[in-house]
Design an enzyme around this catalytic site. Sequence first.
Site, PDB file in Angstrom:
ATOM      1  N   THR A 290       0.858  -1.188   0.000  1.00 36.13           N
ATOM      2  CA  THR A 290       0.000   0.000   0.000  1.00 36.13           C
ATOM      3  C   THR A 290       0.889   1.231   0.000  1.00 36.13           C
ATOM      4  OG1 THR A 290      -1.732  -1.154   1.178  1.00 36.13           O
ATOM      5  CG2 THR A 290      -1.839   1.232   1.229  1.00 36.13           C
ATOM      6  N   PHE A 292       1.173   5.036   0.911  1.00 41.77           N
ATOM      7  CA  PHE A 292       0.563   6.048   1.773  1.00 41.77           C
ATOM      8  C   PHE A 292       1.120   7.420   1.413  1.00 41.77           C
ATOM      9  CE2 PHE A 292       0.117   2.136   4.075  1.00 41.77           C
ATOM     10  CZ  PHE A 292      -1.084   2.250   4.743  1.00 41.77           C
TER      11      PHE A 292
END
Length: 699
Positions: A290, A292
């Site tokens: 992921t 961020f």
Amino acid sequence: MNPSKPDNNTKPVKAISGLGDIREKISELDDQLLHLLGQRREFSRKVAKQKQFMDKPLRDQTRERELLESLVKKASQSGLDSHYVTRLFNTIIEDSIQFQQDYVQSINNPDLKNNVGKSLAVLGGKGAYSYLAAKKYFSNSDNTYLACGSFEKVLNSVQSGKVDYGVIPIENTTSGGITEVYDLLLESNLTIIGEEKYAVKHCLIGSKGSQLKNISCIAAHPEASRQCSKHLKKLVSANISLVQSTAHALELVAKQKTPTIAAIASEEAARLFGLEVLKSNITNQTENITRFLVLARSPIKVSLSVQCKTSIALSTGQKPGSLAEVLSLFRDADIPLSKLESRPIPNKPWEQMFYIDLEGNISDKNVENTLESLSRLCLFLRVLGSYPTEDISATQVSPQSLAKAKLDTLDRQNDRPAEKQPGDQSRLSQTLQKPRKSYHLTSREHKPEDTLIEVKGTKIGGDNFTVLAGPCAVESLSQIMSCAKHANETGVAILRGGCFKPRTSPYSFQGLGFEGLDFIQQAGEKYSMPIITEVMNTEDVKAIAKQADMLQIGARNMQNFSLLKAVGQINRPVMLKRGLMASLEELLNAAEYILTQGNMQVFLCERGIRTFETATRNTLDLSAVPLLKQMTHLPIIVDPSHAVGKRELVIPMAKAAKAVGAHGLMIEFHPNPEEALSDGPQALRYAQFAELMSDLYHS
Ligand code: PEP
Ligand code: MN
């Protein structure tokens, strides 16, 4: 590997003590390695210091490749294999670059990364992936965390100053872009100052002593559950209960009395909560990363020597081929793009906002020039942030050079042509840069073609002649409905009506505010006409933009710079009226405030200026029209109503405005001017207005 020969005659006891000696030697060597790595870092720091004064990129892949090739060559002489050495040194090089980048950035932004005591907003609390990613990014800090229940709350907490930074996921290698975050990001005024890529390794977490076979319910964040869907089905037949965040899931497990609930979270989170990993690695894809974003209220300075990424948002309208034109600008400037995402624009069916990540620094002249060219193609263009990139890709030693390195003992360092440095390009474009005047984006020099504004199929600018008309103020639902009907039947393109009125006297009618906005919105919808209304307060901009198709900045606010900046940040056309005492240059500078914020959809309105003459309300400066057409690419319309203030004079001046080349008119009319709550004397009667429209379009 080439271990020293074992002594075949040694007895077992001696062998053990011998092993101890060897281990001691290995530990000694490890200590030395650590010490040497420390020293290497110290030299890295010195290199960074040198390079930043020269604005040279920290990354020099030619040098890295040469270093690796020479190490591979030497390694074979020490009996070490090339793959091992390449991997090892790639890690060392990566650390060195990261260290150098952090060092340079901390000098440029003393307030940022290594500071203690910062406050951060993240989705979910302790143990949530945003929390873990934030901890990784601000590794040296003793920060406080604010757990938020939604992405919107994370952004609002930063915006309001409650916390210093927000950390928010933007995309995942399994599930793609998190669309909600893109929209929120654009709505906010926050800027991206960093990114963190976090390898999300989902595990099934239970309380101490619990067993996989007893699990009947799995609490998970919807995203986490999606990312583990296949694995979960095979693993256990439990119900999935979707919760707000991973932290919530962990709390549920921690609080349970009977151990039948499990959570999807990371191993690190399990440790933080004193829970047990029942099954690790349950993610569908092995590489589940992921990305961020770290958000702040103000941008950071990224040194030109640091590898940098810039995120932008833009819209081009629906012109065929416009996206291709945008992309070819980047290709021509040799700027790689690492991401292109599109999102629908609210209230503009089938129009898209594009989000682009490009490899480059906003302070680099090549990037700056490209963005400037881009601004000519865009209706909206905003830089969301320029920040150091996380991607430090390992330098590859090609199989050919590996083979050659083994055989070739010659140092080929001087034979190889130097690789093109990003710095070269920037200097070249710097020499091409033209001197700028006080306004630039607004000027014809910047953009020779006319700007064309489009809203719901209605155009302003170019060869179009567009009439915006309606009452001075929205007074009631029935009044604006009647005006909208008349406007629609007479060929008006855009319905006007003030809801927030700038009145000279505080005792005069101030407008119906948001209630009036509801009325004019209903009228616009009923007669399929775009609506325009004035905005007076910075705080109201976003709310008004949700309901109105276009915003008006009144003459009294032409130099309200915070208001200009606020309308510059939204994706709605803006009509900027000339100030009562403003020169054309001041008008263009005011427009520049809007354009520099990203909103390129601005048109100007000449509405009369104050002179010594009091026979008319103001003096209509019609020469402004042809002059402005020379000075700027923005459309220019004329408002004869506020200029003359007397209905009989509005008609000839409207025709004169068309004759001098205005792109359109703004005119006030009223069903019953004698009863009008504002500007009655200048409001045309219905019949007068109908006649004017017919004259304008048939002569
Ligand atoms: C208006 O158009 O409603 C208005 C108030 O005009 P100005 O800002 O030009 O006075
Ligand atoms: Mn008025």
